[in-house]
Enzyme design. Structure first.
Site, PDB file in Angstrom:
ATOM      1  N   TYR A   1       4.801  -8.287  10.846  1.00 23.12           N
ATOM      2  CA  TYR A   1       4.996  -7.257   9.834  1.00 23.12           C
ATOM      3  C   TYR A   1       3.648  -6.795   9.324  1.00 23.12           C
ATOM      4  O   TYR A   1       2.997  -7.448   8.519  1.00 23.12           O
ATOM      5  CB  TYR A   1       5.851  -7.770   8.672  1.00 23.12           C
ATOM      6  CG  TYR A   1       7.244  -8.244   9.051  1.00 23.12           C
ATOM      7  CD1 TYR A   1       7.838  -7.839  10.249  1.00 23.12           C
ATOM      8  CD2 TYR A   1       7.963  -9.101   8.224  1.00 23.12           C
ATOM      9  CE1 TYR A   1       9.102  -8.285  10.597  1.00 23.12           C
ATOM     10  CE2 TYR A   1       9.231  -9.532   8.557  1.00 23.12           C
ATOM     11  CZ  TYR A   1       9.795  -9.133   9.750  1.00 23.12           C
ATOM     12  OH  TYR A   1      11.061  -9.566  10.094  1.00 23.12           O
TER      13      TYR A   1
ATOM     14  N   LEU B   1      23.067  -4.575   5.352  1.00 25.49           N
ATOM     15  CA  LEU B   1      23.457  -3.279   4.794  1.00 25.49           C
ATOM     16  C   LEU B   1      23.335  -2.168   5.837  1.00 25.49           C
ATOM     17  O   LEU B   1      23.201  -0.995   5.491  1.00 25.49           O
ATOM     18  CB  LEU B   1      22.587  -2.955   3.573  1.00 25.49           C
ATOM     19  CG  LEU B   1      22.695  -3.960   2.423  1.00 25.49           C
ATOM     20  CD1 LEU B   1      21.757  -3.596   1.295  1.00 25.49           C
ATOM     21  CD2 LEU B   1      24.124  -4.051   1.921  1.00 25.49           C
ATOM     22  N   GLY B   2      23.374  -2.554   7.120  1.00 24.21           N
ATOM     23  CA  GLY B   2      23.263  -1.541   8.167  1.00 24.21           C
ATOM     24  C   GLY B   2      21.945  -0.805   8.116  1.00 24.21           C
ATOM     25  O   GLY B   2      21.888   0.397   8.365  1.00 24.21           O
ATOM     26  N   ARG B   3      20.862  -1.543   7.795  1.00 27.07           N
ATOM     27  CA  ARG B   3      19.513  -0.960   7.672  1.00 27.07           C
ATOM     28  C   ARG B   3      19.488   0.206   6.688  1.00 27.07           C
ATOM     29  O   ARG B   3      18.756   1.178   6.870  1.00 27.07           O
ATOM     30  CB  ARG B   3      18.981  -0.532   9.036  1.00 27.07           C
ATOM     31  CG  ARG B   3      18.824  -1.697  10.010  1.00 27.07           C
ATOM     32  CD  ARG B   3      18.104  -1.286  11.261  1.00 27.07           C
ATOM     33  NE  ARG B   3      17.960  -2.405  12.185  1.00 27.07           N
ATOM     34  CZ  ARG B   3      16.995  -3.326  12.145  1.00 27.07           C
ATOM     35  NH1 ARG B   3      16.083  -3.251  11.203  1.00 27.07           N
ATOM     36  NH2 ARG B   3      16.945  -4.300  13.020  1.00 27.07           N
ATOM     37  N   GLY B   4      20.320   0.099   5.633  1.00 27.97           N
ATOM     38  CA  GLY B   4      20.360   1.126   4.598  1.00 27.97           C
ATOM     39  C   GLY B   4      21.543   2.066   4.706  1.00 27.97           C
ATOM     40  O   GLY B   4      21.831   2.819   3.772  1.00 27.97           O
TER      41      GLY B   4
ATOM     42  N   GLY C   1      25.310   6.201   3.302  1.00 27.19           N
ATOM     43  CA  GLY C   1      25.875   6.813   4.487  1.00 27.19           C
ATOM     44  C   GLY C   1      24.890   7.662   5.270  1.00 27.19           C
ATOM     45  O   GLY C   1      23.671   7.461   5.198  1.00 27.19           O
TER      46      GLY C   1
ATOM     47  N   PHE D   1      24.719   1.568   4.533  1.00 27.96           N
ATOM     48  CA  PHE D   1      25.794   1.368   3.567  1.00 27.96           C
ATOM     49  C   PHE D   1      25.366   1.667   2.131  1.00 27.96           C
ATOM     50  O   PHE D   1      26.164   1.507   1.207  1.00 27.96           O
ATOM     51  CB  PHE D   1      26.356  -0.057   3.679  1.00 27.96           C
ATOM     52  CG  PHE D   1      27.143  -0.259   4.937  1.00 27.96           C
ATOM     53  CD1 PHE D   1      28.357   0.374   5.131  1.00 27.96           C
ATOM     54  CD2 PHE D   1      26.655  -1.072   5.955  1.00 27.96           C
ATOM     55  CE1 PHE D   1      29.080   0.204   6.304  1.00 27.96           C
ATOM     56  CE2 PHE D   1      27.371  -1.248   7.133  1.00 27.96           C
ATOM     57  CZ  PHE D   1      28.584  -0.608   7.309  1.00 27.96           C
ATOM     58  N   SER D   2      24.135   2.109   1.955  1.00 29.02           N
ATOM     59  CA  SER D   2      23.719   2.522   0.613  1.00 29.02           C
ATOM     60  C   SER D   2      24.229   3.919   0.285  1.00 29.02           C
ATOM     61  O   SER D   2      24.722   4.173  -0.817  1.00 29.02           O
ATOM     62  CB  SER D   2      22.201   2.478   0.485  1.00 29.02           C
ATOM     63  OG  SER D   2      21.599   3.376   1.415  1.00 29.02           O
TER      64      SER D   2
ATOM     65  N   HIS E   1      10.395 -15.542  16.646  1.00 30.93           N
ATOM     66  CA  HIS E   1      10.905 -14.206  16.331  1.00 30.93           C
ATOM     67  C   HIS E   1      11.668 -13.605  17.509  1.00 30.93           C
ATOM     68  O   HIS E   1      12.717 -12.971  17.335  1.00 30.93           O
ATOM     69  CB  HIS E   1       9.729 -13.300  15.943  1.00 30.93           C
ATOM     70  CG  HIS E   1      10.104 -12.158  15.072  1.00 30.93           C
ATOM     71  ND1 HIS E   1       9.209 -11.511  14.265  1.00 30.93           N
ATOM     72  CD2 HIS E   1      11.282 -11.529  14.876  1.00 30.93           C
ATOM     73  CE1 HIS E   1       9.813 -10.545  13.606  1.00 30.93           C
ATOM     74  NE2 HIS E   1      11.071 -10.530  13.967  1.00 30.93           N
TER      75      HIS E   1
END
Length: 341
Positions: free
Chosen positions: A60, A207-210, A215, A212-213, A127
């Site tokens: 990262y 969260l589906g990589r965002g 759509g 579900f925040s 990893h």
């Protein structure tokens, strides 16, 4: 704010907060790196809120996220957290390479310890699996690092069931990190049954990589260098179909009195007491919303409804592009047929 319960991962003694904090997006892959001062404030807020399991990796940045964590954990914070880091993806000479050879494992661990200002890493994962050599060879070196006190517990990321079992036979695997969410459920058929080994599971991307925040519309706000813009599921031809999943989750969340992201995260929490999702965020308000998922209670009927909503045909598109290694191609040569160079 919700009280964060503690859970045990594996059978070797690791205890963590029931939800973790993924730190990748603070430094890499999700757009430009965020200001260190803001991220340190977020990390401290998480720890003070009871989220004490922090997840990073040497890739990262590369390296900058570990340096950030090293700064954030000064002044007594180290004793309050369970820190996980990873090795195995090298960018030497600008070339991406997956490595698990003993010399690299040791050098990567010692370099991470220096960046993190630590004597010991709580949980150290591979990893990605180096498919050029037997997993037993990599695990042999990790076992030595445990014996030397440089790491406490060993984990694997994106490893198949057979790879996990072979690794576990050399040294106990405490936890496995894999993507698991309402729109990534392929691990349930092959990987989850390995849990008779008494492993912990650390779902990434809960969260589906965002997704579900908010759509499909969240894709429009992604930075140019955010790698999610290029994932198959976020391409227009697939996103038009996938937004139906968000809309159905959103409708159910409204009935439950929570946000869609809290509902999606609560579904992961309800998979078992040895499951610790690690959603990432760079904003305190989003962190506070994520921690609220711990208070969302789902009945067996709720779980069945969500699993019906997130059926196999609910999502179009692979989770990565064709060149990314995943657990589905992590098989390594048999030890009996391998000769060291």
């Amino acid at each position: 704010m919700a009280t964060v319960r503690r859970i045990k991962l594996g059978s070797q003694g690791l205890e963590v907060s029931a939800q973790g904090l993924g730190c990748m997006g603070m430094s890499a892959f999700y757009g430009p790196p965020k200001p260190d001062a803001d991220m340190i404030a977020l990390i401290h807020h998480a720890i003070n809120s009871g989220i004490t399991f922090l997840d990073t990796s040497d890739i990262y940045g590369p390296f900058t996220n570990e340096l950030l964590l090293g700064q954030a954990l000064k002044g007594g914070m180290r004793e309050r957290v369970e820190l996980a880091s990873k090795f195995g993806i090298s960018f030497a000479d600008g070339k991406r390479e997956v490595r698990g050879d003993p010399a690299y494992v040791r050098a990567a661990c010692e370099a991470s310890l220096k960046r993190l200002h630590l004597d010991c890493i709580d949980l150290y994962y591979q990893h990605r699996v180096d498919t050029r050599l037997p997993i037993e060879v990599t695990m042999g070196e990790l076992k030595k690092l445990v014996e030397e006190g440089k790491i406490k517990y060993v984990g694997l990321s994106e490893a198949s069931a057979s790879t996990i079992r072979r690794a576990h036979a050399i040294h106990p695997i405490t936890a496995v990190q894999l993507e698991w969410s309402l729109w990534t459920r392929d691990v349930e058929e092959e990987i989850v049954p390995t849990w008779n080994l008494a492993l912990g599971l650390l779902p990434t991307g809960p969260l589906g990589r965002g997704f579900f925040s908010s759509g499909a519309k969240f894709v429009e706000s992604l930075a140019k260098d955010d790698f999610r813009k290029y994932l198959p599921r976020f391409q227009p031809e697939n996103l038009e179909h996938n937004k139906n999943l968000f809309e159905r989750v959103n409708e159910m969340a409204a009935r439950k009195g929570c946000t869609p992201s809290q509902l999606a995260l609560a579904w992961v929490h309800h998979q078992g007491n040895d499951v610790c999702p690690i959603p990432g965020t760079t904003k305190i308000e989003n962190f506070n919303q994520n921690i609220g998922a711990l208070s969302v209670k789902l009945s067996p009927e709720d779980m069945a409804e969500l699993e019906c909503i997130a059926s196999a045909d609910a999502v179009k598109g692979d989770r990565y592009g064709g060149t990314s290694a995943t657990w589905q191609d992590s098989e390594t040569p048999a030890l009996s047929s391998w000769k060291a160079e």
